[in-house]
Scaffold this active site. Structure first.
Site, PDB file in Angstrom:
ATOM      1  N   SER A 134     -16.542  17.041 -11.324  1.00 43.93           N
ATOM      2  CA  SER A 134     -16.238  16.160 -10.070  1.00 43.93           C
ATOM      3  C   SER A 134     -14.952  15.140  -9.858  1.00 43.93           C
ATOM      4  O   SER A 134     -14.948  15.722 -12.111  1.00 43.93           O
ATOM      5  CB  SER A 134     -17.838  14.534  -9.853  1.00 43.93           C
ATOM      6  OG  SER A 134     -16.771  13.279  -9.339  1.00 43.93           O
ATOM      7  N   TYR A 147     -23.828   8.564 -14.619  1.00 43.36           N
ATOM      8  CA  TYR A 147     -23.674  10.059 -14.464  1.00 43.36           C
ATOM      9  C   TYR A 147     -22.331   9.732 -15.083  1.00 43.36           C
ATOM     10  O   TYR A 147     -21.373  11.395 -15.303  1.00 43.36           O
ATOM     11  CB  TYR A 147     -23.601   9.840 -12.502  1.00 43.36           C
ATOM     12  CG  TYR A 147     -22.597   9.865 -11.860  1.00 43.36           C
ATOM     13  CD1 TYR A 147     -23.235  11.853 -11.497  1.00 43.36           C
ATOM     14  CD2 TYR A 147     -21.925  10.292 -11.621  1.00 43.36           C
ATOM     15  CE1 TYR A 147     -22.172  12.479 -11.131  1.00 43.36           C
ATOM     16  CE2 TYR A 147     -20.922  11.661 -10.331  1.00 43.36           C
ATOM     17  CZ  TYR A 147     -21.325  12.896 -10.629  1.00 43.36           C
ATOM     18  OH  TYR A 147     -20.673  13.484  -9.454  1.00 43.36           O
TER      19      TYR A 147
END
Length: 280
Positions: A134, A147
């Site tokens: 990401s 995360y």
């Protein structure tokens, strides 16, 4: 494209994984789409994708899945590690078992699958492992510590793995998506409200949840197909790039992180998410 190449795509029941499974199939791959709930793979299965029940936190499930592919298809040419979720909440609030689960799904599951397919790739002298990280693997946001931690870890592991397997003809590719129109943002927003919606971090949780839901519904977000297209380019390239930055906001935000100091980037992200700054 040869029609005997075989790909395994995790998290294939929706979003990026579903789009990737269909893309690779269109390129001539025999595609195994893996998900915990195979009922959600029905549409893809009707189009020819092989539905595979797999839980990336369960060793037996992963081993059985890879064994089935090798038994049926004789090889694994591409592994796309896409399964993952965003566990949001203040680091102080998130139960440590939930932090572990975030790493189990986003990091250890991906790396265990790499371990399981690599002997077959080395034996053939070719293969590509694609890890979906990401833009969150290059930058940080409030209440996203667990995360972001998983995505930073996956970036580092991918770099080390790329060096290790290159002599065997195996490529390792990192995909760094920005804003993509999937269920991810809404699920992460629910997580942050449940975890930190009450107590000292409530104001931050409210702001982050609002920001995540806004992202989830943003018309400017890129469709999952942009990620699938990048993966298609990577696995068919003779010499793929080590990283593909795709999707809304990814390139400018990663560039900003590289140019700004920590404090400057903190201020930028705080303004962007609406999170209150310190009192000083």
């Amino acid at each position: 494209m040869s029609h005997d190449k075989v790909a395994l795509v995790t998290g294939a029941s929706s979003g990026i994984g579903q789009a990737t499974a269909r893309k690779l199939q269109s390129l001539g791959y025999t595609v195994y789409g893996a998900a915990r709930r195979t009922d959600r793979l029905r549409d893809s299965a009707a189009e020819g994708v092989h539905a595979l029940s797999m839980d990336v936190t369960d060793e037996a499930s992963m081993a059985a899945g890879v064994e089935r592919i090798v038994t049926e298809a004789g090889r694994v040419d591409v592994l796309v590690n896409n399964a993952g979720y965003g566990s949001y909440g203040a680091l102080e609030d998130v139960e440590i078992d939930e932090g572990r689960r975030q790493f189990e799904v986003n990091v250890f599951g991906a790396m265990r699958l790499a371990q399981l397919v690599l002997p077959h790739m080395r034996e053939r002298g070719s293969g590509t492992i694609v890890n979906i990280t990401s833009m969150g693997g290059k930058l940080h946001t409030p209440l996203g510590g667990w995360y972001h931690g998983t995505k930073f870890a996956l970036e580092a592991l991918s770099d080390c793995l790329r060096l290790e397997v290159a002599p065997f003809g195996v490529d390792v590719v990192v995909i760094e998506p920005g804003g993509i129109a999937t269920e991810w943002g809404g699920i992460a927003a629910d997580h942050v409200e449940e975890t930190s919606g009450h107590g000292p971090y409530a104001a931050q949780a409210e702001a982050v949840a609002k920001s995540l839901r806004s992202e989830a519904n943003a018309s400017r977000n890129s469709p999952p197909s942009v990620v699938a297209d990048a993966i298609g380019k990577a696995v068919t390239a003779g010499r793929p790039k080590t990283r593909y930055v795709v999707g809304f906001g990814a390139k400018p935000l990663i560039a900003a992180r590289g140019m700004l100091s920590d404090r400057q980037f903190d201020a930028l992200i705080s303004r962007a998410t609406g999170v209150p700054r310190n009192k000083s």
